[in-house]
Scaffold this motif. Structure first.
Motif, short mmCIF file in Angstrom:
data_model
loop_
_atom_site.label_atom_id
_atom_site.label_comp_id
_atom_site.label_asym_id
_atom_site.label_seq_id
_atom_site.Cartn_x
_atom_site.Cartn_y
_atom_site.Cartn_z
N SER A 105 16.36 4.28 60.36
CA SER A 105 15.83 5.78 60.31
C SER A 105 14.23 5.39 60.50
O SER A 105 13.63 5.05 59.55
CB SER A 105 16.33 6.48 59.23
N ALA A 106 13.68 5.98 61.55
CA ALA A 106 12.23 6.07 61.69
C ALA A 106 11.63 6.85 60.39
O ALA A 106 10.38 6.40 60.28
CB ALA A 106 11.69 6.33 63.14
N ALA A 107 12.19 7.83 60.18
CA ALA A 107 11.55 8.87 59.31
C ALA A 107 11.44 8.12 58.00
O ALA A 107 10.38 8.28 57.15
CB ALA A 107 12.33 10.08 59.23
N THR A 108 12.23 7.37 57.50
CA THR A 108 12.46 6.53 56.44
C THR A 108 11.38 5.68 56.45
O THR A 108 10.38 5.30 55.62
CB THR A 108 13.77 5.88 56.05
N LEU A 109 11.05 4.90 57.39
CA LEU A 109 10.22 3.96 57.55
C LEU A 109 8.81 4.56 57.57
O LEU A 109 7.83 3.75 56.96
CB LEU A 109 10.18 2.95 58.89
N ARG A 110 8.74 5.43 58.23
CA ARG A 110 7.17 6.12 58.21
C ARG A 110 6.89 6.92 56.82
O ARG A 110 5.40 6.54 56.47
CB ARG A 110 7.44 7.54 59.13
N LEU A 111 7.60 7.35 56.19
CA LEU A 111 7.40 7.83 54.60
C LEU A 111 7.38 6.96 53.77
O LEU A 111 6.33 7.02 52.98
CB LEU A 111 8.38 9.00 54.45
N GLY A 112 7.92 5.82 54.10
CA GLY A 112 8.02 4.57 53.11
C GLY A 112 9.02 4.73 51.85
O GLY A 112 9.27 5.79 51.64
#
Lengths: 497, 464
Positions: free
Chosen positions: A143-150
């Motif tokens: 999930s890119a959203a997870t990676l982006r938010l940290g």
């Protein structure tokens, strides 16, 4: 002021602090955040261990399948087994059966920090295809959203939230008394501002350090996030010291803000802005500096080079010349056999081609490896400039999720690929030079069965690097905390006018 | 309008908006120009290598079509012009795909794997600055709106002179929103326009995209402006209002987004790519054994009533390759289709997690409108796979339809290579993005509506 009087003052401040409901609310929220962070870390490590176990299972399955196929094909029969379906053909086994993995096992403290682990894989299947221009091609899309938010891991709680908890706990000490007019009464007593500030911030430091260290240890214990710590004692002690120093740094920052005598709200505002600068903005700025100091070589240029090499090999007469040269260098005895037939053998062409590609891409691969090493080295050098990055790097190195370990892992993967190639190449050549069947009429070649002798990837746990970084982080943070405390001590020489 | 103009003039007389504007302009400019430089370099590299790949494909020697299928080529994800403003999922997803026979390859080489370890602090792009710094700017503009007047006693004067609290609030909010729109919106529009003009915007519907995207950023800024004003309405001092607003900023912009990732993991756990790939490998492995190949050949011969491959009206090798590929397509579609659908569902869940924090809502909304969301990435990956399948189908059909006898190999030439069109990926249309953005847009709208609703009693209870 004498030591016994100061101790009495400190005890009184401690009692006052612990009597405030706000203190317990802050400590409860911190404990909850630490437990959540530890639990998320423990789940990630468990998933990583499961993936590594699955990879080991896959390697075993591949060997078992090869042995079973070998037994199946070791008898005369009408079935036609192509080289890529034959696990007793060294080349067939190497390319189509072998499941060799390079793994980066989690350290006992892996639950502390996700670090680079969410973008850099903990294991990779060693591949010999030319599609993989680099050794870091494989990854696990997520999930890119997870990676982006940290992630909400322990490192996030310790690096980002602990300072906020300290600010909430100690940010208005002394300045709140000034706002309420109590400071005049205190100043009228025969007590120096340094003693009062020392007692107030000393009490806050005792509570904060105790809560952070105790809470972290408790969270790790409750969630079962720690692995066996034998050999990791120095790292653990270093991390505890770093964490304590980081907490003290923020307590000292609170004292410094109070020493400006601008009131509680101004002190809080200043501290939150300082937090934003030191914890969010400065690491990002340091990241830009690292990118400037260690620029990324172009992946596309490397792909282009790989395709040019492929084009050279497959266009015109270059390919046969490359194969002939490779064969002459590796197996001079081939000249005595039937060189044209050998040069046309798919496995010989493939080995020669891959060697040619490796040579063509060596510069690009070396440049990328050098860049990964340089980025990790510059990050380590610049990290002490921000207390947040100093602590984060110490935590990540202890967790084994830092960029330096990954750069070393990639180098080890390259080396392992070469080692595997060196293992298979002479066996493939030997089979090509002696194509006589072991068993007349059998379905397969049957002269390769060294499945258990294939070299395994030498996985390492970076205990020394972790201990070194933890101690270095602790020293840097302690120095920063002492510097801030000294500054605050100097400013607190006299009561405000 | 007169009141808004007067409030605007009053706000502008203060040095604060100018300082805030200058800092914002500097940060947005540095981040935007850095991103533009990277995007322009990548676009130029992609254009050059795409042309080189096409030339290499067309310039292949005469060879068996299956060898050409293995020779393959690389295809590259085009740059979304608004990636300069919001790279979205771009840095976390692969940008290039190796197109070759048999393999549904991953899109590889993510920007994030080449980024330094310190660059992931969430402050590197224009979108990150909007997400983190613009709320601070809104807070710094709005925290003193009422609390400072209360401290000075001018609020008492204003209310005593018959100023209606509602109008006062609306006027100040409108004036500060206009100021914020000028400080944030104009630089964003300028950066977006510049990126569209220089990076290449064909098919991206950049004009409407940029307009809607900028509106979303302003709506986000308005949320924090409202928060600052509402705190200011009830705080006794301006400094108290600032401290409270900063605490809210930390909570909503720093802590809540990380909590959202933990929450989404519970509600919509990420599907495992490794497990999907393991299932694919297991299925294809069973299909690749000598026994399976033998059974396939015998079935094909039986189908045509032949006992020898040379008796077939088609090439046996081409026929079995087509059958094998179709089997692999079905496996890929099943496993990777499920995996991608799982990831898309998880991204949608993040849109709803925007109810926890406006920053999470903005992230999902912004990347969707900018054309840098996961849906665009999945669209590219599947377009590359469709292209790969097109090549394999054509090459295998050529082999199947030209049976070779006696172990000879078919050799094809440039005519066949030219039959394969170049890969021209088109982005998903804006209409699809707008549909996908409904969840996060609603979450952001709910934040605005809730804060607006909360302002009614607070304004009504406004005391000097």
């Amino acid at each position: 002021m004498s030591a016994p009087r100061f101790h009495r003052l400190l005890r009184a401040e401690l009692r006052l602090l612990l009597r405030e409901p706000l203190t317990w609310a802050i400590l409860a929220m911190l404990a909850a955040a630490l437990c959540l962070g530890a639990r998320i870390g423990a789940e990630r490590v468990a998933a990583e261990r499961a993936a590594i176990a699955a990879a080991a299972g896959d390697s075993t399955r591949a060997v078992d399948a090869a042995k079973a196929a070998r037994a199946r094909y070791a008898q005369p029969g009408p079935l036609r087994v192509a080289y890529w379906q034959d696990p007793t053909h060294a080349f067939g086994y190497m390319h189509y059966f072998l499941a060799a993995y390079a793994v980066k096992p989690p350290t006992p403290l892996a639950a502390l920090a996700v670090g680079q682990a969410d973008v850099q894989p903990a294991l990779t299947r060693v591949s010999f295809g030319f599609s993989t221009v680099f050794d870091d091609t494989a990854y696990e899309p997520g999930s890119a959203a997870t990676l982006r938010l940290g992630p909400f891991d322990l490192a996030f709680v310790l690096v980002h939230l602990v300072p906020l908890a300290v600010i909430a706990l100690a940010g208005t000490r002394l300045s709140a008394e000034a706002d309420a007019g109590i400071l005049r009464l205190i100043a009228a007593q025969p007590v120096s501002p340094r003693a009062v500030a020392g007692a107030k911030f000393g009490a806050a430091a005792l509570v904060a350090v105790g809560a952070v260290l105790g809470g972290t240890a408790l969270a790790l214990a409750v969630t079962g996030a720690l692995g066996p710590l034998a050999g990791w004692g120095t790292t653990g002690a270093g991390l505890a010291a770093a964490l304590a120093a980081y907490t003290l740094f923020w307590v000292a920052a609170c004292a410094l803000a109070a020493s400006l005598w601008r009131g509680a709200v101004a002190a809080l505002t200043l501290l939150v802005l300082a937090w934003a600068c030191l914890v969010v903005a400065l690491p990002a700025a340091l990241g830009l500096v690292v990118d400037g100091l260690a620029p990324v070589p172009s992946r596309i240029a490397a792909i282009d080079a790989s395709r040019e090499a492929q084009d050279r090999f497959y266009t015109g007469e270059a390919g046969p010349r490359i194969v002939a040269a490779w064969l002459a260098a590796r197996a001079p005895e081939a000249e005595a056999k039937d060189p044209p037939a050998l040069r046309d053998a798919p496995e010989i062409k493939r080995l020669a081609r891959d060697a040619f590609y490796d040579a063509a891409l060596a510069g690009h691969r070396d440049a990328l490896q050098a860049r990964a090493d340089a980025a990790a080295a510059w990050s380590a050098r610049l990290a002490p400039l921000s207390p947040a990055t100093a602590l984060a790097l110490a935590l990540e190195t202890a967790a084994g999720t830092d960029a330096g370990r990954h750069a070393a892992f990639l180098a080890a993967v390259s080396e392992h690929r070469r080692r595997l190639r060196a293992f298979f190449e002479p066996r493939i050549l030997a089979q090509a030079l002696r194509p006589a069947p072991v068993c007349a009429g059998c379905q397969a070649r049957l002269d390769f069965d060294a499945y258990d002798a294939v070299p395994a990837f030498p996985a390492v746990l970076p205990a020394e690097a972790a201990a070194r970084q933890a101690l270095l982080g602790a020293a840097c943070l302690l120095a920063a905390a002492l510097a801030l405390a000294a500054l605050a001590y100097r400013r607190l020489g006299a009561w405000p006018a | 309008m007169r009141r808004v103009a007067a409030e605007l003039a009053l706000a502008w007389r203060d040095a604060r908006p100018r300082w805030i504007g200058a800092v914002l302009l500097l940060l947005l400019g540095v981040a935007g120009l850095g991103a533009w430089q990277g995007a322009a370099r990548y676009a130029a590299e992609v254009e050059r290598i795409t042309a080189a790949e096409r030339a290499r494909w067309l310039g292949q020697d005469a060879k068996n079509p299956h060898s050409a299928d293995h020779y393959g080529l690389w295809v590259f994800r085009p740059v979304a012009p608004l990636a300069v403003l919001d790279p979205g999922t771009g840095p976390y997803t692969g940008r290039m795909v190796r197109v070759e026979a048999h393999l549904f390859n991953d899109a590889v080489y993510r920007a994030v794997q080449d980024a330094g370890p310190l660059t992931r602090s969430g402050f590197g792009s224009v979108a990150d600055i909007v997400g983190l710094v613009v709320p601070l700017a809104a807070i710094l503009l709005g925290f003193s709106a009422f609390a400072a007047d209360r401290e000075r006693g001018t609020l008492r004067l204003a209310l005593g002179n018959g100023a209606r609290p509602g109008r006062l609030f609306a006027g100040r909010f409108a004036a500060l929103l206009l100021a914020l729109a000028a400080l944030v919106g104009l630089p964003l529009l300028a950066l977006g326009g510049f990126a569209a003009a220089s990076v290449g915007a064909e098919g991206w519907e950049v004009g409407p995209r940029l307009a809607v995207w900028t509106l979303a950023q302003l709506a986000y800024a308005a949320v924090f402006l409202l928060i600052a004003l509402l705190i200011s309405l009830s705080a006794r001092t301006a400094r108290g209002a600032l401290a409270a607003a900063l605490a809210v900023w930390v909570g909503l912009c720093v802590v809540a987004p990380r909590l959202a990732t933990a929450g989404v993991e519970v509600v919509a756990p990420a599907p495992s790519y490794r497990e999907a790939r393991a299932r694919i490998d297991a299925d294809l492995r069973d299909h690749r054994t000598a026994e399976a190949s033998d059974a396939q050949v015998r079935a094909a011969l039986a189908r045509y009533g032949a006992s020898d491959p040379d008796e077939l009206p088609v090439d046996l090798r081409g026929l079995t390759m087509i059958e094998n590929e179709h089997h692999a397509y079905a496996v890929y579609d099943r496993e990777l289709g499920t995996f991608f659908a799982g990831l898309a569902g998880r991204e949608r869940a993040f849109g709803w997690a925007g109810l926890l924090s406006p920053r999470v809502a903005l992230q999902a909304l912004s990347q969707t409108l900018a054309g840098t969301d996961f849906a665009q990435h999945a669209h590219f990956v599947w377009a590359a796979e469709a292209y790969r399948r097109g090549i394999s189908e054509r090459m295998n059909a050529e082999i199947r339809d030209n049976p070779q006898r006696g172990g000879r190999q078919l050799v094809a030439g440039p005519e066949l290579w030219r039959a394969i069109p170049p890969f021209t990926p088109a982005p998903l249309p804006l209409a699809r993005g707008l549909a996908d953005a409904a969840g996060p847009a609603l979450a952001l709208a709910l934040w605005l509506a809730a804060l607006a609703a909360l302002s009614v009693p607070l304004v009504r209870r406004l005391r000097p």
